[in-house]
Design a protein around this motif. Structure first.
Motif, short mmCIF file in Angstrom:
data_model
loop_
_atom_site.label_atom_id
_atom_site.label_comp_id
_atom_site.label_asym_id
_atom_site.label_seq_id
_atom_site.Cartn_x
_atom_site.Cartn_y
_atom_site.Cartn_z
N CYS A 43 1.30 -0.93 0.18
CA CYS A 43 -0.20 0.10 -0.11
C CYS A 43 0.85 0.85 0.39
CB CYS A 43 -1.29 0.09 1.14
SG CYS A 43 -2.63 0.99 1.27
N VAL A 44 1.18 1.88 -0.79
CA VAL A 44 1.56 2.73 -0.95
C VAL A 44 0.94 4.34 -1.27
CG1 VAL A 44 3.74 1.80 -1.27
CG2 VAL A 44 2.63 2.81 -3.72
N ASN A 45 1.29 5.40 -1.72
CA ASN A 45 1.10 6.95 -2.26
C ASN A 45 0.91 6.44 -3.61
OD1 ASN A 45 0.63 8.40 0.30
ND2 ASN A 45 2.92 7.88 0.49
N SER A 46 -0.11 7.35 -4.50
CA SER A 46 -0.59 7.42 -6.01
C SER A 46 1.13 7.50 -6.56
CB SER A 46 -1.09 7.84 -5.92
OG SER A 46 -1.62 9.39 -5.77
N SER A 47 2.25 7.86 -5.87
CA SER A 47 3.03 8.11 -6.83
C SER A 47 4.02 7.14 -7.88
CB SER A 47 3.69 10.07 -6.58
OG SER A 47 4.62 9.93 -5.16
N ARG A 48 3.80 6.84 -6.47
CA ARG A 48 4.40 4.91 -5.87
C ARG A 48 4.00 4.17 -7.15
NH1 ARG A 48 10.07 7.06 -5.83
NH2 ARG A 48 10.44 7.80 -4.03
N VAL A 49 2.42 4.10 -7.75
CA VAL A 49 2.00 2.60 -8.41
C VAL A 49 2.80 2.56 -8.91
CG1 VAL A 49 0.08 2.20 -9.23
CG2 VAL A 49 -0.23 3.55 -6.77
N GLU A 50 3.43 3.66 -10.00
CA GLU A 50 3.86 2.96 -11.34
C GLU A 50 5.01 2.65 -10.92
OE1 GLU A 50 5.17 4.38 -15.84
OE2 GLU A 50 5.03 6.03 -13.84
N LEU A 51 6.39 2.53 -9.89
CA LEU A 51 6.97 2.04 -9.11
C LEU A 51 6.46 0.53 -8.76
CD1 LEU A 51 10.30 1.59 -8.84
CD2 LEU A 51 10.00 2.66 -7.11
N ALA A 52 5.84 0.50 -7.59
CA ALA A 52 5.58 -0.53 -7.46
C ALA A 52 4.34 -2.17 -7.94
CB ALA A 52 4.71 -0.41 -6.28
N TYR A 53 4.26 -1.24 -9.77
CA TYR A 53 3.44 -2.75 -10.04
C TYR A 53 4.49 -3.17 -11.10
CZ TYR A 53 0.96 -4.22 -13.90
OH TYR A 53 0.30 -5.34 -15.08
N SER A 54 5.91 -2.17 -11.23
CA SER A 54 6.87 -2.82 -12.21
C SER A 54 7.93 -3.56 -11.21
CB SER A 54 7.77 -1.76 -12.84
OG SER A 54 8.21 -1.07 -11.46
N LEU A 55 7.53 -3.53 -9.85
CA LEU A 55 8.92 -4.05 -9.49
C LEU A 55 7.77 -5.51 -8.55
CD1 LEU A 55 9.71 -1.68 -6.41
CD2 LEU A 55 11.59 -3.05 -8.16
N LEU A 56 6.78 -5.61 -8.85
CA LEU A 56 6.15 -6.75 -8.38
C LEU A 56 4.57 -7.32 -9.40
CD1 LEU A 56 3.92 -4.70 -5.39
CD2 LEU A 56 5.71 -7.18 -5.69
N GLU A 57 5.03 -7.22 -10.11
CA GLU A 57 3.93 -7.82 -11.75
C GLU A 57 4.81 -8.95 -12.04
OE1 GLU A 57 3.74 -6.42 -16.74
OE2 GLU A 57 5.70 -6.14 -15.85
N ASP A 58 3.75 -10.21 -12.09
CA ASP A 58 3.78 -11.14 -11.60
C ASP A 58 3.94 -12.33 -11.01
OD1 ASP A 58 3.21 -11.15 -14.93
OD2 ASP A 58 5.57 -10.63 -15.34
N SER A 59 4.10 -11.26 -10.09
CA SER A 59 4.36 -12.00 -8.32
C SER A 59 3.28 -12.17 -7.72
CB SER A 59 4.57 -10.45 -7.44
OG SER A 59 4.38 -10.04 -7.07
N GLY A 60 1.55 -11.97 -8.11
CA GLY A 60 0.67 -11.98 -7.19
C GLY A 60 0.42 -11.24 -6.01
#
Length: 222
Positions: A43-60
Motif C-alpha cells: 500500500c503506497v502513495n499514488s506517485s509510487r504506484v507505477e514503481l511498485a507495479y513494475s517491481l511486483l508484476e507477476d508476483s501475485g
C-alpha cells in the motif's frame, strides 16, 4: 476462528509505506519484503504506484494506491482524478480517505456521491473507504458503513495510521457488525505484534494494514 498460521496471516497483510520522505530504495525494500513473505499487497502513495507495479508484476502481490491521503479533505473531483491516474499506472485496489468534515455536516449525499464516483473511476477494482474511526461518533461510524455498503465499495478501513491512536478492537467489531459478513473490514493503526494482529482478525477484520508485516509474521514463525 481457527488459529492462523504465519502463511495465512501474511496473506491478510497490506504491507504499507506512506511516509512523505519514502525513497525509491525504501519502496524497493517494501516490495521485496512483500514478495518474500507472500503478503497480500503493498500500500503506497499514488506517485509510487507505477514503481511498485513494475517491481511486483507477476508476483501475485497486489498494489494498493492511497487516494486523498491523509486528510480526505480534497475536492471529490481531485480524488476521482487521482484514482484514474492510479488505475492507469497499475493499481489493483484503491484506498481513499473519506471527507470527514462533510460527514459531520450531515451531508450524506455528498459522501455517497464521492464514494460512487471513486468506485466508478476505479473501473471494477476494489475500493476501500478509510473512516478515521477515532474522529467519529458511534452513530457516524454506523452511518458511513451503511453508505459504503450502498456505494459499491468493497471495504471499510479503520484509519490512515497517520499520527492516530492504535486501532480499537471495539471499532473492528462494530464495523463488522454493521457491514455484515461478506463486506471487507481492514484494521489499521499501531499493529506491530502477532498477538495484536490475530486479535483484530478474530474481532472481524479481513485485512490488516501495517508497516510491521515482517515482524508480525516472524512472531508466528518463531
Amino acid at each position: 476462528m481457527e488459529t492462523l498460521s504465519a502463511k495465512d496471516l501474511a496473506r491478510c497483510i497490506d504491507h504499507t509505506l506512506f511516509a512523505a520522505n519514502a525513497s525509491r530504495k525504501e519502496i524497493e525494500k517494501l516490495c521485496a519484503e512483500a514478495r518474500d513473505k507472500f503478503f497480500y499487497a503493498v500500500c503506497v502513495n499514488s506517485s509510487r504506484v507505477e514503481l511498485a507495479y513494475s517491481l511486483l508484476e507477476d508476483s501475485g502481490v497486489q498494489v494498493i494506491s492511497l487516494v486523498g491521503f491523509p486528510l480526505g479533505a480534497a475536492d471529490a473531483d481531485v480524488k476521482r482524478y487521482e484514482t484514474e491516474i492510479a488505475v492507469d499506472q497499475g493499481a489493483h485496489e484503491i484506498e481513499y480517505v473519506l471527507n470527514i468534515g462533510r460527514l459531520k455536516d450531515g451531508d450524506s449525499q455528498y459522501v455517497l456521491r464521492e464514494m460512487r464516483d471513486i468506485v466508478e473511476a476505479a473501473d471494477e477494482r476494489p475500493v476501500k473507504v478509510i473512516l478515521e474511526t477515532h474522529l467519529l461518533t458511534r452513530e457516524e461510524k454506523v452511518l458511513v458503513c451503511q453508505i459504503a455498503v450502498d456505494s459499491g465499495a468493497q471495504f471499510v478501513v479503520t484509519s490512515t495510521d497517520f499520527q492516530v491512536p492504535a486501532v480499537a478492537i471495539e471499532d473492528v467489531k462494530l464495523l463488522r457488525e454493521t457491514v455484515g459478513e461478506k463486506f471487507g473490514v481492514k484494521a489499521v493503526g499501531g499493529i506491530a505484534e502477532a498477538h495484536r494482529a490475530i486479535a483484530l482478525m478474530e474481532a472481524g477484520a479481513t485485512r490488516l494494514g501495517t508497516s510491521f508485516g515482517p515482524i508480525i509474521v516472524q512472531g508466528l514463525e518463531s
